[in-house]
Design a protein around this motif. Structure first.
Motif, PDB file in Angstrom:
ATOM      1  N   ALA A 255      49.579   6.400 -39.108  1.00 54.02           N
ATOM      2  CA  ALA A 255      49.436   5.408 -38.041  1.00 54.02           C
ATOM      3  C   ALA A 255      49.239   6.082 -36.684  1.00 54.02           C
ATOM      4  O   ALA A 255      48.448   5.618 -35.856  1.00 54.02           O
ATOM      5  N   GLY A 256      49.945   7.198 -36.448  1.00 54.29           N
ATOM      6  CA  GLY A 256      49.769   7.931 -35.194  1.00 54.29           C
ATOM      7  C   GLY A 256      48.386   8.506 -35.052  1.00 54.29           C
ATOM      8  O   GLY A 256      47.781   8.471 -33.962  1.00 54.29           O
ATOM      9  N   LEU A 257      47.839   9.045 -36.142  1.00 55.01           N
ATOM     10  CA  LEU A 257      46.466   9.559 -36.113  1.00 55.01           C
ATOM     11  C   LEU A 257      45.466   8.444 -35.826  1.00 55.01           C
ATOM     12  O   LEU A 257      44.503   8.625 -35.080  1.00 55.01           O
ATOM     13  N   ALA A 258      45.696   7.262 -36.420  1.00 51.82           N
ATOM     14  CA  ALA A 258      44.806   6.121 -36.174  1.00 51.82           C
ATOM     15  C   ALA A 258      44.866   5.703 -34.706  1.00 51.82           C
ATOM     16  O   ALA A 258      43.835   5.448 -34.077  1.00 51.82           O
ATOM     17  N   GLU A 259      46.070   5.628 -34.160  1.00 52.05           N
ATOM     18  CA  GLU A 259      46.226   5.243 -32.753  1.00 52.05           C
ATOM     19  C   GLU A 259      45.537   6.242 -31.837  1.00 52.05           C
ATOM     20  O   GLU A 259      44.870   5.867 -30.864  1.00 52.05           O
TER      21      GLU A 259
END
Length: 592
Positions: free
Chosen positions: A295-299
């Motif tokens: 999720a952090g990579l997507a954000e």
């Protein structure tokens, strides 16, 4: 089965049959009058939205609480959501423009989908409206009912078409004649859907969603393995092809959403039904722990895209989705790592997060969160501050998809362009406002710059054999969009400083003089090289074909090395069905 039960079952089937059929006919009737001048766009949108939402919710509720009560109770959801849609439609010049926006339709659909289980549980037992087990079972039961009913509609029409074909053999065309009437087709589709929902609810004990949930659990170790390989590969392969790529951000977010679904399937409705196999429990907990990384990579990927190109409505939605999947990921991970009785606590967290998602969807449809205003403000400010050029502005979208905010933004850009005497931007805005599609807009803009592009190509594109010069008459006949692609390649440079393009003249197609044809190879992106065969057709136009490898029978993959070899003269032209350009083991001929 008692007589009273049989009557109740029959009544439920008949009621859903007519609810589905009449709702479908109502939608058809509204569709037939979408451009009726006697109905204002705002009224049409409200009617269309209300019928679609009310029918969907009524059919979902009809099984648990009965058809007549479902019709009344569905008003609790259909009326306020219709009001929100009407409020959101104020962002557009014509309210019905909202129906052309996938973002708004997606937000509305998700809001209704998430809210319906809460309404269903509330109507059955108000004390359980926030109880996870009741919400979980209701949501999955609605999903299964709708899925099976839609399959039944497909099978129904297969039987109808088969019946029509069979009767045609004996020259009976009554089915075909009947189905030529539009409203009949809609009525039968809706009626079959309603009947399917009724029967599936009757069989809810045998067609339980728990079978699907058990199967989904088996995918948890597979997804965890794939995610693990991905995370291990990141330090090795690097982040060059990840960050800033919108498609990569979408892939990451979908992966997180799929993981959340699988984790929820493993946790099931309560402790009695949750996964008990030790390996699956460990895999579920491990998947919950790695969610924040994905999720952090997507954000981060979304944010880099925004900082590079500014906000658009799509990116506003992507940022909101990324924020929620990050919230889910952090919550799941924290509970899985530190929490005692972690499965129960994640189930409780799911209820809170779904309520938060619904609140965000409601806010999205109010003036508090207008993605079109946010996107317009971003794009205008970026241009005003010199962070973007006229060619990077999404002018057509602002004119036709971003509602009143986008049109106001075009007025601001026009004022800036007049102040700076930027004739190119003024022309682009005028073209964007009149073009009926983004493709037509791009073609018209390219055609406006065609003389300059043609002059650029004639001045920089190298030729082979050396010294022949570009055939001006031939190149002048090439469409503007194709010239623009060649010019972009020429603007790139090879290692020795040469332009990233070349024209090779020869008789590749028999019967056409060499001066009326040739091959153009040019840099497309990175190391990728594309090629075209261009040939005069009459006095005013030219035919442009892709290059094909007739020996390998495929579309060749060309690189910078191919281009450098041609510029160095390391090629030959030899027969291969047609005359072909042979370079670096590749045989390049005009495609048919």
């Amino acid at each position: 089965m008692s007589d009273r039960t049989e009557i109740a079952v029959a009544w439920n089937r008949v009621a859903l049959f007519w609810i589905g059929g009449l709702s479908a006919v109502a939608i058809w009737a509204l569709g037939e009058n979408w451009d009726n001048p006697l109905i204002s766009p705002a009224v049409f949108l409200a009617l269309f939205s209300f019928v679609a939402i009310h029918a969907s919710v009524s059919l979902a509720l009809a099984g648990p609480i009965g058809p007549m009560r479902a019709i009344l109770c569905a008003l609790i959801l259909s009326v306020p959501v219709t009001g929100l849609i009407s409020l959101a439609a104020l962002r557009f010049t014509h309210a019905t423009e909202l129906l052309d926006e996938p973002i708004m339709l997606s937000v509305t659909t998700m809001l209704v989908f998430l809210a319906t289980p809460f309404l269903s549980v509330w109507m059955q037992d108000r004390q359980n409206v926030m109880k996870y087990s009741a919400l979980f079972e209701t949501a999955w039961l609605i999903t299964i009912r709708y899925g099976v009913a839609l399959c039944f509609v497909g099978v129904f029409w297969l039987v109808v078409f088969l019946s029509d074909t069979l009767l045609e053999l004996v020259q009976i065309s009554i089915v075909d004649t009947l189905l030529r009437t539009d409203w009949v087709r809609f009525f039968l589709s809706g009626a079959a859907f309603g009947l399917g929902l009724a029967v599936v609810y009757e069989l809810r004990t045998t067609m339980s969603p728990f079978v699907v949930l058990r199967l989904l659990r088996l995918l948890v170790p597979i997804v965890l393995t794939v995610v693990g390989v991905f995370l291990i590969a990141i330090p090795i392969r690097g982040l060059t092809h990840l960050f800033g790529d919108f498609s990569a951000a979408a892939t990451l977010m979908v992966t997180v959403l799929v993981s959340i679904t699988l984790i929820s399937a493993a946790l099931d409705r309560d402790r009695e039904f949750e996964v008990t196999h030790r390996g699956l429990r460990l895999a579920t907990r491990g998947l919950a722990m790695v969610l924040p990384i994905l999720a952090g990579l997507a954000e981060w990927a979304v944010w880099l895209r925004v900082t590079t190109y500014g906000w658009t409505p799509d990116r506003v939605l992507a940022a909101m989705v990324a924020l929620f999947v990050l919230t889910y990921g952090l919550g799941y991970c924290a509970i899985a790592v530190f929490g005692h009785n972690w499965m129960r606590r994640i189930r409780a967290l799911n209820v809170v997060l779904v309520v938060g998602v619904m609140a965000a969807l409601v806010i999205w449809m109010t003036p508090l969160l207008d993605p079109y205003r946010i996107a317009t403000h971003s794009q205008v400010n970026r241009f005003a501050q010199g962070h973007s050029t006229a060619t990077q502005l999404p002018l057509w979208s602002m004119a036709h998809e971003w509602g009143r905010a986008g049109q106001a933004g075009l007025e601001d850009l026009s004022a800036i362009a007049q102040e700076r005497e930027a004739e190119d931007l003024i022309t682009r805005i005028a073209e964007a406002q009149t073009a009926t599609s983004p493709f037509i807009f791009e073609r018209s803009v390219v055609d406006l710059g065609r003389p300059d592009t043609l002059e650029e190509i004639l001045s920089v594109m190298p030729t082979q054999p050396l010294g022949i010069g570009l055939p001006v008459d031939l190149i002048s006949k090439v469409p503007g969009y194709q010239l623009e692609q060649w010019a972009r390649g020429c603007r790139e440079h090879l290692g020795d400083g040469s332009p990233g393009c070349v024209f090779v003249q020869d008789v590749f197609m028999p019967g056409v003089p060499a001066q009326d044809q040739g091959m153009v190879l040019y840099l497309a992106s990175g190391d990728l090289v594309r090629g075209n065969h261009v040939m005069a057709r009459g006095e005013q136009s030219a035919v442009v074909r892709d290059l094909f490898d007739p020996m390998d029978d495929n579309w060749p993959e060309l690189t910078r090395a191919t281009l450098e070899a041609i510029l160095a003269g390391h090629f030959i032209v030899a027969p291969s069905g047609k005359q072909a350009l042979i370079v670096g083991g590749k045989v390049l001929a005009p495609a048919n």
